[in-house]
Design a protein around this motif. Structure first.
Motif, PDB file in Angstrom:
ATOM      1  N   VAL A  62       2.643 -42.139  89.427  1.00 25.68           N
ATOM      2  CA  VAL A  62       3.868 -42.914  89.230  1.00 25.68           C
ATOM      3  C   VAL A  62       3.784 -43.725  87.938  1.00 25.68           C
ATOM      4  CG1 VAL A  62       5.265 -44.793  90.147  1.00 25.68           C
ATOM      5  CG2 VAL A  62       4.435 -43.012  91.691  1.00 25.68           C
ATOM      6  N   GLN A  63       2.630 -44.344  87.684  1.00 27.68           N
ATOM      7  CA  GLN A  63       2.457 -45.096  86.436  1.00 27.68           C
ATOM      8  C   GLN A  63       2.607 -44.184  85.225  1.00 27.68           C
ATOM      9  OE1 GLN A  63       2.273 -48.335  86.197  1.00 27.68           O
ATOM     10  NE2 GLN A  63       2.279 -48.613  88.431  1.00 27.68           N
ATOM     11  N   GLU A  64       2.107 -42.959  85.338  1.00 29.82           N
ATOM     12  CA  GLU A  64       2.212 -42.009  84.229  1.00 29.82           C
ATOM     13  C   GLU A  64       3.664 -41.582  84.024  1.00 29.82           C
ATOM     14  OE1 GLU A  64       0.596 -39.803  81.077  1.00 29.82           O
ATOM     15  OE2 GLU A  64      -0.275 -41.361  82.367  1.00 29.82           O
ATOM     16  N   MET A  65       4.408 -41.379  85.142  1.00 36.80           N
ATOM     17  CA  MET A  65       5.809 -40.986  85.031  1.00 36.80           C
ATOM     18  C   MET A  65       6.635 -42.061  84.350  1.00 36.80           C
ATOM     19  SD  MET A  65       6.858 -38.841  88.450  1.00 36.80           S
ATOM     20  CE  MET A  65       6.435 -40.164  89.585  1.00 36.80           C
ATOM     21  N   LYS A  66       6.299 -43.330  84.583  1.00 41.99           N
ATOM     22  CA  LYS A  66       7.041 -44.424  83.973  1.00 41.99           C
ATOM     23  C   LYS A  66       6.932 -44.398  82.450  1.00 41.99           C
ATOM     24  CE  LYS A  66       6.801 -47.652  87.895  1.00 41.99           C
ATOM     25  NZ  LYS A  66       6.350 -48.974  88.357  1.00 41.99           N
ATOM     26  N   LYS A  67       5.830 -43.845  81.929  1.00 44.41           N
ATOM     27  CA  LYS A  67       5.655 -43.770  80.476  1.00 44.41           C
ATOM     28  C   LYS A  67       6.669 -42.825  79.841  1.00 44.41           C
ATOM     29  CE  LYS A  67       0.642 -44.619  80.738  1.00 44.41           C
ATOM     30  NZ  LYS A  67      -0.691 -44.055  80.432  1.00 44.41           N
ATOM     31  N   TYR A  68       7.122 -41.818  80.617  1.00 42.27           N
ATOM     32  CA  TYR A  68       8.035 -40.821  80.087  1.00 42.27           C
ATOM     33  C   TYR A  68       9.489 -41.122  80.430  1.00 42.27           C
ATOM     34  CZ  TYR A  68       3.820 -38.111  79.251  1.00 42.27           C
ATOM     35  OH  TYR A  68       2.586 -37.685  78.808  1.00 42.27           O
ATOM     36  N   PHE A  69       9.746 -42.305  80.999  1.00 39.33           N
ATOM     37  CA  PHE A  69      11.116 -42.674  81.339  1.00 39.33           C
ATOM     38  C   PHE A  69      11.908 -42.843  80.049  1.00 39.33           C
ATOM     39  CE2 PHE A  69      14.502 -45.140  83.359  1.00 39.33           C
ATOM     40  CZ  PHE A  69      14.590 -44.471  84.558  1.00 39.33           C
ATOM     41  N   PRO A  70      13.222 -42.469  80.039  1.00 39.79           N
ATOM     42  CA  PRO A  70      14.030 -42.578  78.812  1.00 39.79           C
ATOM     43  C   PRO A  70      13.891 -43.931  78.144  1.00 39.79           C
ATOM     44  CG  PRO A  70      15.284 -41.502  80.541  1.00 39.79           C
ATOM     45  CD  PRO A  70      13.985 -41.934  81.167  1.00 39.79           C
ATOM     46  N   SER A  71      13.679 -43.907  76.837  1.00 41.02           N
ATOM     47  CA  SER A  71      13.363 -45.121  76.095  1.00 41.02           C
ATOM     48  C   SER A  71      14.566 -46.025  75.893  1.00 41.02           C
ATOM     49  CB  SER A  71      12.782 -44.749  74.724  1.00 41.02           C
ATOM     50  OG  SER A  71      13.696 -43.929  74.011  1.00 41.02           O
ATOM     51  N   GLU A  72      15.818 -45.487  76.065  1.00 41.49           N
ATOM     52  CA  GLU A  72      16.979 -46.337  75.812  1.00 41.49           C
ATOM     53  C   GLU A  72      17.175 -47.388  76.889  1.00 41.49           C
ATOM     54  OE1 GLU A  72      18.458 -42.560  77.879  1.00 41.49           O
ATOM     55  OE2 GLU A  72      17.103 -43.099  76.260  1.00 41.49           O
ATOM     56  N   ARG A  73      16.462 -47.275  78.003  1.00 42.10           N
ATOM     57  CA  ARG A  73      16.593 -48.282  79.064  1.00 42.10           C
ATOM     58  C   ARG A  73      15.787 -49.515  78.670  1.00 42.10           C
ATOM     59  NH1 ARG A  73      17.560 -47.884  84.817  1.00 42.10           N
ATOM     60  NH2 ARG A  73      16.671 -49.675  85.910  1.00 42.10           N
TER      61      ARG A  73
ATOM     62  N   SER B 145      15.310 -52.467  80.591  1.00 39.99           N
ATOM     63  CA  SER B 145      14.510 -53.057  81.658  1.00 39.99           C
ATOM     64  C   SER B 145      13.375 -52.126  82.060  1.00 39.99           C
ATOM     65  CB  SER B 145      15.391 -53.342  82.876  1.00 39.99           C
ATOM     66  OG  SER B 145      15.998 -52.149  83.343  1.00 39.99           O
ATOM     67  N   LYS B 146      12.330 -52.693  82.616  1.00 41.75           N
ATOM     68  CA  LYS B 146      11.172 -51.922  83.035  1.00 41.75           C
ATOM     69  C   LYS B 146      11.526 -51.074  84.246  1.00 41.75           C
ATOM     70  CE  LYS B 146       6.304 -52.411  84.336  1.00 41.75           C
ATOM     71  NZ  LYS B 146       5.211 -53.369  84.615  1.00 41.75           N
ATOM     72  N   PRO B 147      11.264 -49.756  84.214  1.00 39.52           N
ATOM     73  CA  PRO B 147      11.650 -48.891  85.344  1.00 39.52           C
ATOM     74  C   PRO B 147      10.839 -49.199  86.592  1.00 39.52           C
ATOM     75  CG  PRO B 147      10.298 -47.686  83.786  1.00 39.52           C
ATOM     76  CD  PRO B 147      10.601 -49.015  83.146  1.00 39.52           C
ATOM     77  N   SER B 148      11.495 -49.138  87.730  1.00 36.08           N
ATOM     78  CA  SER B 148      10.820 -49.335  89.004  1.00 36.08           C
ATOM     79  C   SER B 148      10.221 -48.014  89.476  1.00 36.08           C
ATOM     80  CB  SER B 148      11.807 -49.863  90.053  1.00 36.08           C
ATOM     81  OG  SER B 148      12.814 -48.888  90.300  1.00 36.08           O
ATOM     82  N   THR B 149       9.471 -48.071  90.554  1.00 37.01           N
ATOM     83  CA  THR B 149       8.889 -46.844  91.116  1.00 37.01           C
ATOM     84  C   THR B 149       9.986 -45.888  91.555  1.00 37.01           C
ATOM     85  OG1 THR B 149       6.918 -48.036  91.861  1.00 37.01           O
ATOM     86  CG2 THR B 149       7.402 -45.934  92.939  1.00 37.01           C
ATOM     87  N   LEU B 150      11.064 -46.422  92.137  1.00 37.29           N
ATOM     88  CA  LEU B 150      12.179 -45.577  92.567  1.00 37.29           C
ATOM     89  C   LEU B 150      12.853 -44.920  91.373  1.00 37.29           C
ATOM     90  CD1 LEU B 150      13.951 -44.554  94.860  1.00 37.29           C
ATOM     91  CD2 LEU B 150      15.349 -46.619  94.627  1.00 37.29           C
ATOM     92  N   ASP B 151      13.013 -45.653  90.271  1.00 33.92           N
ATOM     93  CA  ASP B 151      13.595 -45.074  89.060  1.00 33.92           C
ATOM     94  C   ASP B 151      12.746 -43.919  88.554  1.00 33.92           C
ATOM     95  OD1 ASP B 151      15.686 -46.873  89.047  1.00 33.92           O
ATOM     96  OD2 ASP B 151      14.594 -48.350  87.855  1.00 33.92           O
TER      97      ASP B 151
ATOM     98  N   TYR C 179      13.893 -40.018  88.358  1.00 37.85           N
ATOM     99  CA  TYR C 179      13.866 -39.308  87.082  1.00 37.85           C
ATOM    100  C   TYR C 179      13.021 -38.034  87.189  1.00 37.85           C
ATOM    101  CZ  TYR C 179      13.111 -38.405  82.124  1.00 37.85           C
ATOM    102  OH  TYR C 179      13.048 -37.812  80.898  1.00 37.85           O
ATOM    103  N   ALA C 180      11.892 -38.122  87.904  1.00 37.78           N
ATOM    104  CA  ALA C 180      11.051 -36.939  88.108  1.00 37.78           C
ATOM    105  C   ALA C 180      11.788 -35.882  88.908  1.00 37.78           C
ATOM    106  CB  ALA C 180       9.748 -37.338  88.819  1.00 37.78           C
ATOM    107  N   LEU C 181      12.594 -36.313  89.897  1.00 34.57           N
ATOM    108  CA  LEU C 181      13.357 -35.365  90.702  1.00 34.57           C
ATOM    109  C   LEU C 181      14.397 -34.650  89.851  1.00 34.57           C
ATOM    110  CD1 LEU C 181      13.892 -34.211  93.509  1.00 34.57           C
ATOM    111  CD2 LEU C 181      15.461 -36.106  93.919  1.00 34.57           C
ATOM    112  N   ARG C 182      15.049 -35.378  88.934  1.00 37.64           N
ATOM    113  CA  ARG C 182      16.012 -34.729  88.043  1.00 37.64           C
ATOM    114  C   ARG C 182      15.321 -33.715  87.141  1.00 37.64           C
ATOM    115  NH1 ARG C 182      18.042 -40.060  87.253  1.00 37.64           N
ATOM    116  NH2 ARG C 182      17.225 -40.087  85.125  1.00 37.64           N
ATOM    117  N   CYS C 183      14.126 -34.028  86.702  1.00 36.08           N
ATOM    118  CA  CYS C 183      13.371 -33.074  85.884  1.00 36.08           C
ATOM    119  C   CYS C 183      13.032 -31.825  86.674  1.00 36.08           C
ATOM    120  CB  CYS C 183      12.094 -33.735  85.355  1.00 36.08           C
ATOM    121  SG  CYS C 183      12.373 -35.081  84.173  1.00 36.08           S
ATOM    122  N   VAL C 184      12.656 -32.010  87.941  1.00 34.67           N
ATOM    123  CA  VAL C 184      12.346 -30.855  88.793  1.00 34.67           C
ATOM    124  C   VAL C 184      13.577 -29.973  88.961  1.00 34.67           C
ATOM    125  CG1 VAL C 184      11.728 -30.161  91.141  1.00 34.67           C
ATOM    126  CG2 VAL C 184      10.457 -31.974  90.013  1.00 34.67           C
TER     127      VAL C 184
END
Length: 376
Positions: free
Chosen positions: A58-69, A71-77, A81-86
Motif C-alpha cells: 500500500v505504501q508503494e502504491m501511494k508513491k504512484y498516485f497521480p501527482s496532481e492531487r 492532499s496525501k492519498p489515503s489507503t482507500l484512495d 487507484y490500483a483497482l482502476r489500473c487493474v
C-alpha cells in the motif's frame, strides 16, 4: 488448557521424557499436540508476514498516485487507484485477445511518430475549435500525445495532461462506457482515407459519449465535467522511449453544447429517436438527443421514460404504449404532445410518433420505437 492457552511444546517434550518407556501408548497424542502447536504458530507467523507485506505494498502504491492531487492519498484512495489500473489492464487484455482472434493483419496499422501525431492533431483541430485529439497507450494507459487545443478546451496545463492517464479525466460513471468502446471491440484502423473523411459523418465506427473533467485549480468538491462525443481509432506509435511500435488508441473528442444556444440546432433538425421495452424502459437513445435533452445515452438506457415526463403526462404515455401493443405491427401514429424534463430541469414539448417491432417468431412486440421532434 486453562484460560484457552496453547500447550507449551517444551513442556510436552519434558512430560514425554518423564514418562519414558511407559509413555509409548501416549506418544501419538503428544505428537498430535506438538503438530497442532507448531501449525498454530506457523499460521500466526504467516498472518503477520502477510500483514507487513500488505502495508508495504500500500505504501508503494501511494508513491504512484497521480501527482496532481495536493492532499496525501489515503489507503482507500491507493486501493481504488490500483483497482482502476487493474480494470485498465483487463480491458487491454480483452482488446488484444479480440484483435488476435480476428486475424487482422498488423500491416494494416499505420505507424506514426510523435511528430506525425502532432500534424494529425493540428489538421483536425483547425477545422473545429471544440475538438481535440488524444492518443493513449493500450499498454500503460498513459497519454502519448494530446493536442494543444485540449489545454484551452479542458482548462489544463499541457504537462499536467501528459502526465496523467486519459481514463482519470473521465467521470466515474462513464469509465465503463469508455472501456466498452475502446477495448472490448476491434477498433477501426486509422489510415489515409480516414484522415480525409469527415470526422463523424463518414466514420466507420459509432461514436460514444463521455464526460471529461475540466477546470484547473478548482477545489476537489467543485470539479465539473463537460460532455464530449468521442470516436476511437487504432494506431501504432513509434516513440523515443520505446524502440518497438506501441499499440495506441487515437481519440477524436468534440465538446457538446446545448442545442438551444449558439450555434443553435436548426428547428427542423431537432429530431431524435428512442426505443423502449413494452414496459416503457429505454433500450436505445439516438445520439442526436444529447444536445437536445442534456442526457448522455448511458444516463437514460435502463431507466423508465415515465421518470422524465411531467406528472400530468405519465398516464398519457402509458395509454400510448398500451395502444401500440394493441395495434402491434400497424403503421406509426401520432399522439398529443408530451412534456419531457431535460437534464437542467426545464421541460420541453415533444411531438412524437410511435410504432412497434414485432418478433416474427414469437409474434410479440420486442420493442417500441418513438420518433420525436422538439416543438418550438
Amino acid at each position: 488448557m486453562p484460560g484457552g492457552e496453547s500447550p507449551d511444546p517444551r513442556r510436552l517434550e519434558a512430560d514425554e521424557e518423564a514418562l519414558g518407556g511407559e509413555s509409548e501408548m501416549w506418544r501419538p497424542r503428544f505428537q498430535l499436540q506438538r503438530k497442532y502447536v507448531e501449525s498454530s504458530n506457523s499460521e500466526q507467523q504467516d498472518r503477520n508476514r502477510v500483514s507487513e507485506e500488505l502495508i508495504m505494498v500500500v505504501q508503494e502504491m501511494k508513491k504512484y498516485f497521480p501527482s496532481e492531487r495536493h492532499s496525501k492519498p489515503s489507503t482507500l484512495d491507493a486501493l481504488n487507484y490500483a483497482l482502476r489500473c487493474v480494470h485498465s489492464v483487463q480491458a487491454n487484455s480483452e482488446f488484444f485477445q479480440i484483435l488476435s482472434q480476428s486475424g487482422a493483419p498488423q500491416a494494416d496499422v499505420t505507424m506514426y511518430s510523435l511528430e506525425e501525431l502532432a500534424t494529425i492533431a493540428s489538421e483536425h483541430t483547425s477545422k473545429n475549435t471544440d475538438t481535440f485529439v488524444a492518443v493513449f497507450s493500450f499498454l500503460s494507459g498513459r497519454l502519448v500525445h494530446i493536442s494543444e487545443q485540449a489545454t484551452v478546451i479542458l482548462n489544463y496545463k499541457k504537462d499536467c495532461l501528459e502526465s496523467s492517464q486519459f481514463v482519470d479525466l473521465l467521470a466515474p460513471q462513464d469509465v465503463r462506457v469508455f472501456y466498452m468502446h475502446t477495448a472490448r471491440a476491434q477498433l477501426p484502423f486509422w489510415n489515409n482515407w480516414t484522415q480525409r473523411a469527415s470526422q463523424y459523418d463518414c466514420a466507420p465506427v459509432k461514436s460514444f459519449f463521455c464526460r471529461i473533467r475540466g477546470g484547473e485549480g478548482r477545489r476537489e468538491q467543485e470539479k465539473y465535467y463537460s460532455p464530449f462525443r468521442i470516436i476511437p481509432y487504432l494506431i501504432h506509435v513509434r516513440g523515443s522511449a520505446h524502440p518497438e511500435p506501441e499499440p495506441c488508441c487515437l481519440t477524436l473528442a468534440e465538446k457538446i453544447h446545448s442545442g438551444y444556444e449558439a450555434p443553435r440546432i436548426p428547428v427542423d433538425k431537432r429530431i431524435f429517436t428512442t426505443t423502449h421495452t413494452p414496459g416503457c424502459v429505454f433500450l436505445e437513445v439516438d445520439e442526436r438527443a444529447v444536445p437536445l435533452l442534456g442526457y448522455l445515452p448511458q444516463d437514460l438506457i435502463g431507466t423508465s421514460i415515465l421518470t422524465y415526463l411531467h406528472p400530468e403526462d405519465r398516464s398519457l404515455m402509458v395509454a400510448i404504449h398500451q395502444k401500440v401493443l394493441k395495434y402491434a405491427g400497424h403503421p406509426p401514429f401520432e399522439h398529443s404532445p408530451i412534456r419531457f424534463c431535460t437534464q437542467n430541469g426545464d421541460y420541453i414539448i415533444l411531438d412524437s410518433s410511435w410504432s412497434s417491432f414485432v418478433n416474427p417468431w414469437s409474434r410479440k412486440v420486442s420493442f417500441i420505437i418513438g420518433r420525436h421532434k422538439v416543438q418550438t
